[in-house]
Design a protein around this motif. Structure first.
Motif, PDB file in Angstrom:
ATOM      1  N   GLY A  67       0.839  -1.194   0.000  1.00  0.00           N
ATOM      2  CA  GLY A  67       0.000   0.000   0.000  1.00  0.00           C
ATOM      3  C   GLY A  67       0.867   1.234   0.000  1.00  0.00           C
ATOM      4  O   GLY A  67       2.065   1.170   0.305  1.00  0.00           O
ATOM      5  N   PRO A  68       0.307   2.371  -0.348  1.00  0.00           N
ATOM      6  CA  PRO A  68       1.090   3.600  -0.401  1.00  0.00           C
ATOM      7  C   PRO A  68       1.475   4.104   0.973  1.00  0.00           C
ATOM      8  O   PRO A  68       1.059   3.545   2.002  1.00  0.00           O
ATOM      9  N   SER A  69       2.247   5.164   0.988  1.00  0.00           N
ATOM     10  CA  SER A  69       2.759   5.721   2.235  1.00  0.00           C
ATOM     11  C   SER A  69       1.629   6.046   3.209  1.00  0.00           C
ATOM     12  O   SER A  69       0.583   6.563   2.827  1.00  0.00           O
ATOM     13  N   SER A  70       1.867   5.725   4.482  1.00  0.00           N
ATOM     14  CA  SER A  70       0.953   6.078   5.574  1.00  0.00           C
ATOM     15  C   SER A  70      -0.411   5.423   5.438  1.00  0.00           C
ATOM     16  O   SER A  70      -1.435   5.997   5.829  1.00  0.00           O
ATOM     17  N   SER A  71      -0.434   4.224   4.904  1.00  0.00           N
ATOM     18  CA  SER A  71      -1.681   3.468   4.799  1.00  0.00           C
ATOM     19  C   SER A  71      -2.016   2.715   6.078  1.00  0.00           C
ATOM     20  O   SER A  71      -3.116   2.193   6.220  1.00  0.00           O
ATOM     21  N   GLY A  72      -1.065   2.626   6.990  1.00  0.00           N
ATOM     22  CA  GLY A  72      -1.275   1.833   8.195  1.00  0.00           C
ATOM     23  C   GLY A  72      -0.871   0.389   8.020  1.00  0.00           C
ATOM     24  O   GLY A  72      -1.413  -0.508   8.673  1.00  0.00           O
ATOM     25  N   LYS A  73       0.105   0.152   7.129  1.00  0.00           N
ATOM     26  CA  LYS A  73       0.520  -1.228   6.833  1.00  0.00           C
ATOM     27  C   LYS A  73       1.097  -1.917   8.069  1.00  0.00           C
ATOM     28  O   LYS A  73       0.820  -3.089   8.314  1.00  0.00           O
ATOM     29  N   THR A  74       1.902  -1.188   8.843  1.00  0.00           N
ATOM     30  CA  THR A  74       2.588  -1.821   9.971  1.00  0.00           C
ATOM     31  C   THR A  74       1.597  -2.272  11.040  1.00  0.00           C
ATOM     32  O   THR A  74       1.631  -3.425  11.495  1.00  0.00           O
ATOM     33  N   THR A  75       0.705  -1.382  11.447  1.00  0.00           N
ATOM     34  CA  THR A  75      -0.283  -1.766  12.460  1.00  0.00           C
ATOM     35  C   THR A  75      -1.220  -2.834  11.926  1.00  0.00           C
ATOM     36  O   THR A  75      -1.610  -3.763  12.651  1.00  0.00           O
ATOM     37  N   ASN A 116      -5.610  12.602   3.252  1.00  0.00           N
ATOM     38  CA  ASN A 116      -5.719  11.864   4.512  1.00  0.00           C
ATOM     39  C   ASN A 116      -4.367  11.241   4.868  1.00  0.00           C
ATOM     40  O   ASN A 116      -3.895  11.323   6.011  1.00  0.00           O
ATOM     41  N   ARG A 117      -3.731  10.643   3.867  1.00  0.00           N
ATOM     42  CA  ARG A 117      -2.425  10.009   4.126  1.00  0.00           C
ATOM     43  C   ARG A 117      -1.346  11.040   4.460  1.00  0.00           C
ATOM     44  O   ARG A 117      -0.462  10.780   5.279  1.00  0.00           O
ATOM     45  N   LEU A 118      -1.414  12.203   3.823  1.00  0.00           N
ATOM     46  CA  LEU A 118      -0.436  13.247   4.116  1.00  0.00           C
ATOM     47  C   LEU A 118      -0.547  13.700   5.572  1.00  0.00           C
ATOM     48  O   LEU A 118       0.471  13.908   6.248  1.00  0.00           O
ATOM     49  N   LEU A 119      -1.760  13.844   6.068  1.00  0.00           N
ATOM     50  CA  LEU A 119      -1.942  14.227   7.471  1.00  0.00           C
ATOM     51  C   LEU A 119      -1.346  13.172   8.403  1.00  0.00           C
ATOM     52  O   LEU A 119      -0.707  13.498   9.413  1.00  0.00           O
ATOM     53  N   ARG A 120      -1.561  11.925   8.072  1.00  0.00           N
ATOM     54  CA  ARG A 120      -0.972  10.844   8.873  1.00  0.00           C
ATOM     55  C   ARG A 120       0.559  10.938   8.859  1.00  0.00           C
ATOM     56  O   ARG A 120       1.210  10.837   9.896  1.00  0.00           O
ATOM     57  N   ARG A 121       1.095  11.113   7.659  1.00  0.00           N
ATOM     58  CA  ARG A 121       2.557  11.101   7.528  1.00  0.00           C
ATOM     59  C   ARG A 121       3.188  12.306   8.220  1.00  0.00           C
ATOM     60  O   ARG A 121       4.238  12.175   8.864  1.00  0.00           O
ATOM     61  N   LEU A 122       2.581  13.473   8.076  1.00  0.00           N
ATOM     62  CA  LEU A 122       3.094  14.652   8.768  1.00  0.00           C
ATOM     63  C   LEU A 122       3.191  14.403  10.261  1.00  0.00           C
ATOM     64  O   LEU A 122       4.210  14.717  10.907  1.00  0.00           O
ATOM     65  N   THR A 123       2.129  13.830  10.818  1.00  0.00           N
ATOM     66  CA  THR A 123       2.066  13.598  12.254  1.00  0.00           C
ATOM     67  C   THR A 123       3.079  12.547  12.690  1.00  0.00           C
ATOM     68  O   THR A 123       3.810  12.730  13.667  1.00  0.00           O
ATOM     69  N   ARG A 124       3.146  11.445  11.954  1.00  0.00           N
ATOM     70  CA  ARG A 124       4.065  10.357  12.318  1.00  0.00           C
ATOM     71  C   ARG A 124       5.522  10.762  12.162  1.00  0.00           C
ATOM     72  O   ARG A 124       6.353  10.526  13.059  1.00  0.00           O
ATOM     73  N   ASP A 125       5.852  11.370  11.015  1.00  0.00           N
ATOM     74  CA  ASP A 125       7.255  11.690  10.758  1.00  0.00           C
ATOM     75  C   ASP A 125       7.790  12.736  11.727  1.00  0.00           C
ATOM     76  O   ASP A 125       8.965  12.721  12.088  1.00  0.00           O
ATOM     77  N   TYR A 126       6.938  13.655  12.149  1.00  0.00           N
ATOM     78  CA  TYR A 126       7.350  14.659  13.129  1.00  0.00           C
ATOM     79  C   TYR A 126       7.661  13.992  14.463  1.00  0.00           C
ATOM     80  O   TYR A 126       8.643  14.325  15.133  1.00  0.00           O
ATOM     81  N   ARG A 127       6.826  13.023  14.828  1.00  0.00           N
ATOM     82  CA  ARG A 127       6.951  12.385  16.139  1.00  0.00           C
ATOM     83  C   ARG A 127       8.011  11.293  16.172  1.00  0.00           C
ATOM     84  O   ARG A 127       8.768  11.183  17.136  1.00  0.00           O
ATOM     85  N   GLN A 128       8.073  10.495  15.089  1.00  0.00           N
ATOM     86  CA  GLN A 128       8.941   9.317  15.108  1.00  0.00           C
ATOM     87  C   GLN A 128      10.274   9.511  14.386  1.00  0.00           C
ATOM     88  O   GLN A 128      11.261   8.873  14.754  1.00  0.00           O
ATOM     89  N   ARG A 129      10.295  10.335  13.349  1.00  0.00           N
ATOM     90  CA  ARG A 129      11.465  10.369  12.483  1.00  0.00           C
ATOM     91  C   ARG A 129      12.190  11.713  12.476  1.00  0.00           C
ATOM     92  O   ARG A 129      13.082  11.939  11.672  1.00  0.00           O
TER      93      ARG A 129
END
Length: 556
Positions: free
Chosen positions: A298-306, A443-456
């Motif tokens: 799936g594309p970026s920030s789809s929630g593949k890991t969870t 929707n995916r961009l919002l997820r990625r912004l939030t995750r990358d700021y916090r985790q990466r």
């Protein structure tokens, strides 16, 4: 008094002198465009319609259909053209633009029509062409919201009224095309004549609006066969209608009524049932054809890991022993990563994965050997190693998640019967209103912004500057393989943007107005302003959303 001003055009035309108050359209007419007409322009890194008038020295960058911003302008203008044509042919009936199909087409329905015939499609297409040839102007007015609401009531736009009522503003924008009123969440072209390439084809209960691709703007992509993806969209949109939250205004109304927690519980329960069903299907494939490997793409920030982790739990309930591997951990060291056309690291390319090492590990695991699995550090860009080796036994099933999971080049030596393929994405099912869908990419961009700021450790500017490259990589490396999936999963939660809003707003506000990414940050902030925030307190620790906002009980 000098009544001319200097403007700098970044499209390679240098400095120009224009009279004060000159519309962007007149500036565009003085220039020699490329193969496609200009649709809008960035003025000091803020996108403006071509009717915008210049009163001070500015820097301008015109956009056409080949840019991400330009294709959105083309699509919105085509939707307004379609709305007008439907109103002319089917007065009093409501048009719904349900969801995207392919990379630039849209599935639509008209209330009261259960099956769209070829003749009806031809009539609608011909009416749109007539309106396009007439080159009717599209105007935008800033009006008191009470006046806009009254106009919406005349038109029967209950969906738009619901959003206005839950996000009250003193003034609102109203678009007009001949006798038709509309509201769109972004810029439009100046007139109908800018939309020249489109088609209408009967599809399912409605029709397919075919529009050109950004990457192939002179060609229509007809006969889009994406039955699995279409089924996912239909299932979820039917569900949100049953739940009473098909639009953002409906979601806001429930939040304002104090039912945010109820929305969370419903959405999460639906996800849990889906994961259990997928696990049952995999278990059947394990017994019937010896499937030992689940490939999740799936594309970026789809929630593949969870999703991989939650699926693993469900498979464990069935007596299998899930073993999880992330393709991200097989990234080559950063300096060895291939570059894209802009010279940036292309993490979406298959060659960013150490295929030789990955396939060697697969072969050894299947032979029953113990294997040390790498771990990629996104901050340092280097590979480290897990402390605990992996080993498969007779009950083991390997779950591999990563954007290239459905690409046949990833696992060429594994027989197809042993693979079970899953495509997962954030297929946003809630719409802004009947005509304005929420793009899954937003929707995916919002997820990625939030995750990358916090985790990466990545700020919003860094994430936004890479997003165009990410999307180009998805178009090239992921979307062509999505229909190879045995099953598609929708990871979206209809409450999630309301939760993401306060997280993303803080990050987006840090983007300065001196960079090109400022307009995208500004667009996303305006988009988020339509949502009433929901506190994350009641989100369970196993939720897909926890992968992005934190607080997950899973280890990443």
């Amino acid at each position: 008094m000098n009544d001319t001003i200097k403007v700098i055009c970044e499209n390679g035309f240098g400095e120009l002198e224009v009279p004060m108050g000159t519309p962007l359209l007149e500036v565009a007419e003085r220039l020699t465009p490329g193969l496609h007409p200009f649709l809008a322009a960035f003025v000091n890194n803020r996108i403006k319609e071509l009717s915008y008038k210049i009163y001070a020295p500015v820097t301008i960058r015109f956009v056409d259909i080949t840019s991400f911003a330009g294709i959105r302008v083309y699509q919105r203008t085509a939707w307004f053209l379609l709305q007008k044509a439907v109103k002319d042919l089917y007065p009093g009936q409501t048009l719904h633009i349900r969801h995207s199909m392919g990379q630039s087409g849209f599935y639509c329905e008209i209330d009261g029509i259960d099956e769209f015939t070829p003749d009806e499609a031809a009539q609608l297409r011909d009416r749109m062409r007539e309106l396009s040839v007439r080159n009717l102007p599209i105007t935008r007015q800033r009006m008191l919201t009470t006046e806009v609401r009254a106009r919406y009531a005349e038109e029967g736009f209950t969906d738009k009224i619901a959003l206005l009522d839950t996000r009250p503003r003193l003034y609102s924008q109203l678009y007009t095309l001949d006798d038709t009123a509309g509201y769109f969440y972004g810029s439009l072209a100046p007139s109908t004549g800018y939309v020249t390439l489109f088609d209408i084809e009967p599809y399912y209960n409605g029709f397919y609006l075919a529009l050109p691709l950004r990457t192939s703007p002179d060609t229509l992509h007809r006969n889009v066969h994406q039955e699995k993806m279409f089924g996912i969209f239909q299932e979820y949109q039917s569900w949100v209608r049953i739940m009473g939250v098909p639009t953002v205004g409906d979601v806001n109304s429930k939040v304002l009524a104090g039912d945010g927690g109820g929305l969370i519980k419903l959405a999460e329960a639906f996800h849990e049932r889906k994961f259990a069903w997928v696990a049952d299907t995999i278990y059947d494939a394990h017994l019937s054809r010896g499937a030992r490997m689940v490939l999740i793409s799936g594309p970026s920030s789809s929630g593949k890991t969870t999703s991989a982790k939650r699926l693993g739990i469900q498979l464990g309930v069935l007596g299998l022993n899930p073993v999880l591997i992330s393709l991200d951990d097989y990234f080559v060291d950063r300096e060895k990563t291939p570059r894209d056309a802009d010279g940036n690291y292309d993490y979406e390319a298959l060659e960013a994965i150490d295929l030789e090492l990955f396939n060697d590990h697969l072969a050894r695991l299947i032979r029953g050997e113990s294997v040390d699995i790498p771990r990629y550090d996104f901050i340092t860009g280097r590979r480290t190693w897990h402390n605990a080796p992996l080993t498969l036994d007779e009950r083991s099933i390997l779950i591999i998640e990563g954007i290239h999971g459905l690409n046949p080049r990833l696992t060429p030596s594994i027989p197809d019967a042993q693979k079970f393929r899953i495509y997962i994405s954030c297929f946003t099912s809630v719409a802004m209103d009947n005509l304005s869908r929420i793009a899954t990419t937003d929707n995916r961009l919002l997820r990625r912004l939030t995750r990358d700021y916090r985790q990466r450790g990545a700020d919003a500017l860094s994430t936004l500057s890479r997003w165009a490259s990410v999307r180009r990589g998805e178009e090239k490396h992921i979307f062509p393989y999505q229909e190879n999936a045995d099953i598609m999963l929708n990871s979206s939660l209809f409450y999630e943007i309301s939760v993401l809003r306060p997280f993303a707003e803080k990050i987006l506000r840090e983007v300065p107005d001196t960079v090109p990414e400022y307009d995208e940050a500004r667009r996303m902030l305006k988009f988020l302003d339509n949502f009433i925030p929901i506190a994350p307190d009641e989100i369970p620790p196993t939720s897909i959303l926890r992968e992005f906002i934190g607080g997950s009980s899973f280890q990443y």
